[in-house]
Design an enzyme around this catalytic site. Sequence first.
Site, short mmCIF file in Angstrom:
data_model
loop_
_atom_site.label_atom_id
_atom_site.label_comp_id
_atom_site.label_asym_id
_atom_site.label_seq_id
_atom_site.Cartn_x
_atom_site.Cartn_y
_atom_site.Cartn_z
N CYS A 2 32.07 -14.56 3.28
CA CYS A 2 31.30 -14.07 4.42
C CYS A 2 31.45 -15.03 5.59
O CYS A 2 32.28 -15.93 5.60
CB CYS A 2 29.81 -13.97 4.06
SG CYS A 2 29.47 -13.13 2.50
N LEU A 50 31.43 -9.92 3.20
CA LEU A 50 32.52 -9.28 2.47
C LEU A 50 32.04 -9.17 1.04
O LEU A 50 31.88 -10.17 0.34
CB LEU A 50 33.80 -10.12 2.55
CG LEU A 50 35.01 -9.62 1.75
CD1 LEU A 50 35.47 -8.27 2.28
CD2 LEU A 50 36.14 -10.63 1.80
N GLY A 75 30.87 -17.66 0.59
CA GLY A 75 31.60 -18.15 -0.58
C GLY A 75 31.12 -17.51 -1.86
O GLY A 75 30.52 -16.44 -1.85
N ILE A 288 55.97 -14.15 -0.98
CA ILE A 288 56.61 -14.14 0.33
C ILE A 288 57.98 -14.80 0.20
O ILE A 288 58.14 -15.79 -0.52
CB ILE A 288 55.76 -14.93 1.36
CG1 ILE A 288 54.52 -14.13 1.74
CG2 ILE A 288 56.57 -15.26 2.62
CD1 ILE A 288 54.79 -12.88 2.56
#
Length: 632
Positions: A2, A50, A75, A288
């Site tokens: 968050c 979140l 967190g 990646i």
Amino acid sequence: MCGFIVGYSKSSGPIEPAALDAMDRAIAHRGPDEYGVRNIGPVAIRHRRLSIIDLSGGKQPMASADGSLWLAHNGEIYNYLELRRELETLGHIFREHSDTEVLLAAWRQWGADCLDRLDGMFALTVYDARRGVLTAARDRFGEKPLYYIETPKALWLASELKALKAGGAVGREIDPLALYSYFTLGYVAGERSIYSGVRRLAPGQLLTFSRDDGLQTRKWWSPPVPAEELGDVEDVTKRSLSILRESVKLKMIADVPLGFFLSGGVDSSAIVALAAEQASVGLETFSIGFDDPALDERPYARFVAERFGTRHHEFVVTPQNLDMLDAIAWHADEPFADQAALPTWFLSEMTRRHVTVALSGDGGDEIFAGYDVYRSHGLSERVRALPSPLRHLAAAGLRASAPLGDGRRRLKLARNIEDAGLPAAERFIAKQQTVFRRDFLCGIAPALVAAAGADADRKLFAPLFADVADPLGAIALWQQTVSLPDDMLHKVDRMSMAHSLEVRAPFLDHRLVELLNRTKFSTKLPGGKQKYILRKAIAPYFPEDFLARRKQGFVVPLQRWFRGDLAGHVRSRISSPRSASARIIAKPAIEQILAEHERGTRAWDGALWALLMFEHWCSQNGLDANSLADAA
């Protein structure tokens, strides 16, 4: 995961809503799922969530049943279920299943002492309305950020620096030491931020504020000073694997889809291996790569993915992807020149399309002695024992022969031979100054060096001068308390949260660092073998040749890009008449750096990247050459 804003008014009037609203909008990306607002007397809180655990509960700010305590945090508390069971035996009643409710109950039960019981990554703030005391704390390793500034009217706290700036709490004055840190290390290190007056709450630090007692800070946790105590390699290996296995298990707890960053290196591969043996469903892995085979680790990542049957995803970064530098610079909050921010941006973007939480291998090098400096220290000490004239002769020969072979390698070796004459601490500092070394910066930016102060390096590298018997221990302490939070974790937090992705790091378990910091370096690093304990612990999962590879890391092919596709872009941006860099670095020096890199006589890709990112950061933050006058 968050973000939050807190304002504590020093006067009888409330916090100005317009400032809070502007701050809140600046961090909306950190929490797209819920928005919490609360005003409690002189304190105002804004929270962005979140949702990861208990999607229907855990709303913040959260109040205790009697309304005396108000909590906002960013967190995860991984051991919240264990804490909940203990708190229930003490009479606490829970109405939902969130870690937020458990954290608030733990604070009610034990106050700030509850921090010692937490296994998690967090930045939190608790307002005690009865006492008028605001408390804030940051996790042990600094995985989650927290900035603060005290103004004549209020104390402000925010999850990101850009929020304080958006609300008008921050001026335009640049901190000279922070700027010096950037132009030497490539990032801002320590508790000072790039803006004068704004501080970062340090990892493992606690802040309290009240109108009566003002602002106070203290440490609630620090990594133990490395000591030569444990030498039984089998015992340390067994205990390390047990802790890491449990840490992976805890960090896989989520009520949303979860995946894994997989570079193909030892650290991330170890996390995937340990997760695969505990998972009830197939794993999602993300990698990646680059268009340069020498720097592309995707074949190793594919090997791991196939070995453990994961659903694997890849993305290749090309020069055209640099069109995201403005966004990267804005989300980075402060000038930030770690090249790995570029691939981490695209890795996070790709990962978020599939999952909400990802586990990473961050922290493995800092805990298990994985960097080259550990191996090269012994070699440098042996070279240092040679007569000085012989060292100078060898270095001169390498410099003279550089054009005949691998020039970059020979020049690096020549510099290492010259550096061997320095004491261990100074030698390490010189190697960390990957943008411009202090001696070089004195010639091209004397005003900045003077403004930062003669003791700038001692401030930025304070752990090196702590009372640690072994130089390697001092280096480990610096990496764990400075470069890890201010470079590695800063990069991962900002690039992942830009895409509303939560990243968890199983290696950052305090029990693991407490164990390894007590282990002898002769056990962790026998014969210069880096990460020996970790490689031994995961040997049953991988072939020997896979584990024996040298560390590579996220190395971007900037040297080639800046001589090819991007040469014109870099030159136009850095040498522009409006260049902010030219206010710090002498213009002839910038031209020389560009020319030498373009001709191939010297590789300046690290410095050019730092100058380029500085231009983008200044542009995104409305700073021009005149704004930098005082700092330079």
